[in-house]
Design a protein around this motif. Structure first.
Motif, mmCIF file in Angstrom:
data_model
loop_
_atom_site.group_PDB
_atom_site.id
_atom_site.type_symbol
_atom_site.label_atom_id
_atom_site.label_comp_id
_atom_site.label_asym_id
_atom_site.label_seq_id
_atom_site.Cartn_x
_atom_site.Cartn_y
_atom_site.Cartn_z
ATOM 1 N N ALA A 128 0.808 -1.225 0.000
ATOM 2 C CA ALA A 128 0.000 0.000 0.000
ATOM 3 C C ALA A 128 0.834 1.265 0.000
ATOM 4 C CB ALA A 128 -0.969 -0.016 1.186
ATOM 5 N N ARG A 129 1.765 1.371 -0.917
ATOM 6 C CA ARG A 129 2.469 2.640 -1.127
ATOM 7 C C ARG A 129 3.010 2.670 -2.555
ATOM 8 N NH1 ARG A 129 6.086 -0.109 2.172
ATOM 9 N NH2 ARG A 129 7.969 -0.729 1.040
ATOM 10 N N GLY A 130 3.332 3.877 -2.999
ATOM 11 C CA GLY A 130 3.861 4.020 -4.354
ATOM 12 C C GLY A 130 2.931 3.431 -5.405
ATOM 13 N N LEU A 131 1.623 3.488 -5.147
ATOM 14 C CA LEU A 131 0.584 2.949 -6.032
ATOM 15 C C LEU A 131 0.569 1.427 -6.109
ATOM 16 C CD1 LEU A 131 0.212 5.314 -9.116
ATOM 17 C CD2 LEU A 131 -1.220 5.128 -7.093
ATOM 18 N N LEU A 132 1.384 0.766 -5.295
ATOM 19 C CA LEU A 132 1.383 -0.697 -5.265
ATOM 20 C C LEU A 132 0.510 -1.191 -4.123
ATOM 21 C CD1 LEU A 132 5.138 -1.608 -5.822
ATOM 22 C CD2 LEU A 132 3.267 -1.726 -7.476
ATOM 23 N N GLY A 133 -0.561 -1.924 -4.464
ATOM 24 C CA GLY A 133 -1.383 -2.521 -3.425
ATOM 25 C C GLY A 133 -0.652 -3.667 -2.751
ATOM 26 N N SER A 134 0.075 -4.454 -3.561
ATOM 27 C CA SER A 134 0.858 -5.563 -3.010
ATOM 28 C C SER A 134 2.160 -5.683 -3.802
ATOM 29 C CB SER A 134 0.062 -6.877 -3.046
ATOM 30 O OG SER A 134 -0.427 -7.156 -4.340
ATOM 31 N N ALA A 135 3.158 -6.296 -3.153
ATOM 32 C CA ALA A 135 4.526 -6.268 -3.689
ATOM 33 C C ALA A 135 4.676 -7.022 -5.005
ATOM 34 C CB ALA A 135 5.494 -6.824 -2.649
ATOM 35 N N ASN A 136 3.738 -7.942 -5.302
ATOM 36 C CA ASN A 136 3.844 -8.707 -6.556
ATOM 37 C C ASN A 136 3.439 -7.905 -7.785
ATOM 38 O OD1 ASN A 136 1.127 -8.921 -5.280
ATOM 39 N ND2 ASN A 136 0.645 -9.827 -7.276
ATOM 40 N N LYS A 137 2.789 -6.765 -7.588
ATOM 41 C CA LYS A 137 2.300 -6.001 -8.744
ATOM 42 C C LYS A 137 3.478 -5.554 -9.621
ATOM 43 C CE LYS A 137 -1.613 -4.244 -8.848
ATOM 44 N NZ LYS A 137 -2.906 -4.651 -9.474
ATOM 45 N N GLU A 138 3.259 -5.635 -10.922
ATOM 46 C CA GLU A 138 4.302 -5.241 -11.880
ATOM 47 C C GLU A 138 4.037 -3.803 -12.333
ATOM 48 O OE1 GLU A 138 3.403 -7.795 -15.114
ATOM 49 O OE2 GLU A 138 3.188 -9.539 -13.833
ATOM 50 N N ILE A 139 5.097 -3.006 -12.406
ATOM 51 C CA ILE A 139 4.966 -1.644 -12.929
ATOM 52 C C ILE A 139 5.641 -1.601 -14.294
ATOM 53 C CG2 ILE A 139 5.441 0.803 -12.552
ATOM 54 C CD1 ILE A 139 5.907 0.119 -9.597
ATOM 55 N N HIS A 140 4.884 -1.203 -15.317
ATOM 56 C CA HIS A 140 5.448 -1.093 -16.670
ATOM 57 C C HIS A 140 5.346 0.358 -17.128
ATOM 58 C CE1 HIS A 140 5.708 -5.453 -17.142
ATOM 59 N NE2 HIS A 140 4.552 -5.498 -16.523
ATOM 60 N N PHE A 141 6.492 0.999 -17.281
ATOM 61 C CA PHE A 141 6.526 2.347 -17.847
ATOM 62 C C PHE A 141 6.608 2.172 -19.360
ATOM 63 C CE2 PHE A 141 8.295 2.864 -13.565
ATOM 64 C CZ PHE A 141 7.469 3.865 -13.080
ATOM 65 N N LEU A 142 5.527 2.463 -20.046
ATOM 66 C CA LEU A 142 5.448 2.172 -21.480
ATOM 67 C C LEU A 142 5.890 3.339 -22.338
ATOM 68 C CD1 LEU A 142 2.076 0.209 -21.441
ATOM 69 C CD2 LEU A 142 4.392 -0.693 -21.324
ATOM 70 N N THR A 143 6.031 4.510 -21.734
ATOM 71 C CA THR A 143 6.593 5.671 -22.424
ATOM 72 C C THR A 143 7.639 6.273 -21.489
ATOM 73 O OG1 THR A 143 5.054 7.293 -21.497
ATOM 74 C CG2 THR A 143 4.354 6.137 -23.503
ATOM 75 N N ASP A 144 8.322 7.307 -21.959
ATOM 76 C CA ASP A 144 9.320 7.927 -21.078
ATOM 77 C C ASP A 144 8.749 9.108 -20.300
ATOM 78 O OD1 ASP A 144 9.042 9.758 -23.058
ATOM 79 O OD2 ASP A 144 11.081 9.543 -23.868
ATOM 80 N N ARG A 145 7.419 9.190 -20.226
ATOM 81 C CA ARG A 145 6.790 10.333 -19.549
ATOM 82 C C ARG A 145 6.974 10.294 -18.029
ATOM 83 N NH1 ARG A 145 1.168 12.776 -21.826
ATOM 84 N NH2 ARG A 145 0.808 14.348 -20.238
ATOM 85 N N TYR A 146 7.030 9.117 -17.474
ATOM 86 C CA TYR A 146 7.149 8.969 -16.023
ATOM 87 C C TYR A 146 8.224 7.951 -15.673
ATOM 88 C CZ TYR A 146 2.545 11.237 -15.810
ATOM 89 O OH TYR A 146 1.503 12.112 -15.940
ATOM 90 N N GLY A 147 8.664 8.037 -14.401
ATOM 91 C CA GLY A 147 9.618 7.054 -13.883
ATOM 92 C C GLY A 147 9.247 6.703 -12.455
ATOM 93 N N PRO A 148 10.032 5.835 -11.811
ATOM 94 C CA PRO A 148 9.695 5.355 -10.457
ATOM 95 C C PRO A 148 9.453 6.473 -9.450
ATOM 96 C CG PRO A 148 11.464 4.038 -11.391
ATOM 97 C CD PRO A 148 11.218 5.155 -12.367
ATOM 98 N N ALA A 149 10.225 7.558 -9.502
ATOM 99 C CA ALA A 149 10.059 8.621 -8.504
ATOM 100 C C ALA A 149 8.673 9.255 -8.578
ATOM 101 C CB ALA A 149 11.135 9.689 -8.707
ATOM 102 N N ASP A 150 8.079 9.258 -9.760
ATOM 103 C CA ASP A 150 6.739 9.842 -9.904
ATOM 104 C C ASP A 150 5.698 9.032 -9.135
ATOM 105 O OD1 ASP A 150 7.293 12.030 -11.777
ATOM 106 O OD2 ASP A 150 7.878 10.396 -13.123
ATOM 107 N N LEU A 151 5.899 7.736 -9.026
ATOM 108 C CA LEU A 151 4.945 6.905 -8.297
ATOM 109 C C LEU A 151 5.204 6.963 -6.792
ATOM 110 C CD1 LEU A 151 4.480 3.701 -10.461
ATOM 111 C CD2 LEU A 151 3.508 5.977 -10.704
ATOM 112 N N GLU A 152 6.484 7.035 -6.422
ATOM 113 C CA GLU A 152 6.813 7.050 -4.997
ATOM 114 C C GLU A 152 6.237 8.276 -4.302
ATOM 115 O OE1 GLU A 152 11.027 6.612 -5.136
ATOM 116 O OE2 GLU A 152 10.813 4.593 -5.984
ATOM 117 N N SER A 153 6.055 9.354 -5.039
ATOM 118 C CA SER A 153 5.583 10.597 -4.408
ATOM 119 C C SER A 153 4.044 10.699 -4.367
ATOM 120 C CB SER A 153 6.156 11.805 -5.152
ATOM 121 O OG SER A 153 5.723 11.782 -6.499
#
Ligand code: SF4
Length: 223
Positions: free
Chosen positions: A171-196
C-alpha cells in the motif's frame, strides 16, 4: 462483460484526484471484475450489473473539459480489461484529442494481458504467449509496445499489472501488493513519480458525501 465500443459500465468517476497517480488526475473506476482477489478493497465494483452505463463520448467530453486542471487520467476498477473494447475506444480518443497521460490498473499480469481473448476478456487464452523477444522489447522500445501487444497498450503510459495479494500488501507508491508489476510504457514517467503519490485522500462530493480513495483507502482507520 465486453460492452460495445460506444459505452462503458462504470463504478465511479472522480474529476480531480491526487492519490491515484502522478499529479492531479481524473479517475474512472470501471464496473465488473471476476478475478476475486481475497481482501479486495473494492468488492462493490465486482458485479457487472452494478454501476452506471455511460457513453464514451460523454466521458471523453467530461475529461477533456478538465484538461487545464489535470495532467492525466487513471483507469481503475473493477477490472478495466474486462471491458477492453470500450476502454480501448476511450483511450484512443483521449490520446487523439488531448495530451493527457494514462495510467491503468489491471488485475491481469503482463503475460495474461497478452493472452486476453478480446471477444470475451474474462478468458485468458492458453496459447499465444509473447515470445522472449516480444517480452524483452515490449515495455521499452521507443515507448511503443512491440508487435503482438493488445492495442490499448499503445495509449497507456503506465500499466500496473497483477492481482492484489493480501499477504504481500504494501500500500504505497501505487502498489497494493509487492507482486504487482509496474510497466513504464513511455518515457513520460519514472519510479520517482509513483513514490511521491499520496497513499490516500479524502474527497468531498458536491452533495457533502466523503470519499476515501487511493492505494490505501483505510489509511485513517489505522491512525
Ligand atoms: S482485480 Fe482489482 S477489483 Fe478485481 S478482485 Fe482483484 S483487487 Fe479487486
Amino acid at each position: 462483460m465486453n460492452k460495445s465500443a460506444s459505452e462503458l459500465q462504470i463504478y465511479g468517476f472522480l474529476p480531480l484526484s491526487y492519490s491515484n497517480g502522478p499529479g492531479c488526475r481524473a479517475v474512472v473506476w470501471v464496473q465488473g471484475c471476476t478475478l476475486n482477489c481475497p481482501g479486495c478493497f473494492n468488492p462493490e465494483s465486482h458485479a457487472f450489473r452494478g454501476g452506471q452505463t455511460v457513453a464514451i463520448l460523454d466521458l471523453l467530453h467530461q475529461i477533456s473539459a478538465l484538461q487545464s486542471s489535470i495532467q492525466g487520467v487513471t483507469i481503475s476498477g473493477g477490472e478495466p480489461l474486462q471491458q477492453i473494447t470500450g476502454v480501448t475506444a476511450l483511450l484512443r480518443e483521449l490520446k487523439a484529442e488531448t495530451d493527457l497521460s494514462v495510467l491503468l490498473f489491471t488485475g491481469y499480469t503482463w503475460d495474461e494481458v497478452h493472452r486476453l481473448d478480446v471477444g470475451d476478456p474474462r478468458r485468458v487464452r492458453r496459447t499465444r504467449r509473447p515470445s522472449f523477444e516480444e517480452k524483452r522489447r515490449s515495455p521499452t522500445v521507443n515507448g511503443e509496445p512491440s508487435g503482438g501487444s493488445p492495442k490499448f497498450l499503445r495509449y497507456v503510459d503506465i500499466l500496473l499489472a497483477g492481482r492484489f495479494q493480501r499477504n504481500l500488501r504494501v500500500a504505497r507508491g501505487l502498489l497494493g501488493s509487492a507482486n504487482k508489476e509496474i510497466h513504464f510504457l513511455t518515457d513520460r514517467y519514472g519510479p520517482a513519480d509513483l513514490e511521491s503519490v499520496p497513499e490516500a485522500e479524502l474527497v468531498m462530493s458536491p452533495s457533502g458525501e466523503i470519499l476515501s480513495t487511493g492505494i490505501d483507502p483505510c489509511f485513517w482507520e489505522k491512525r
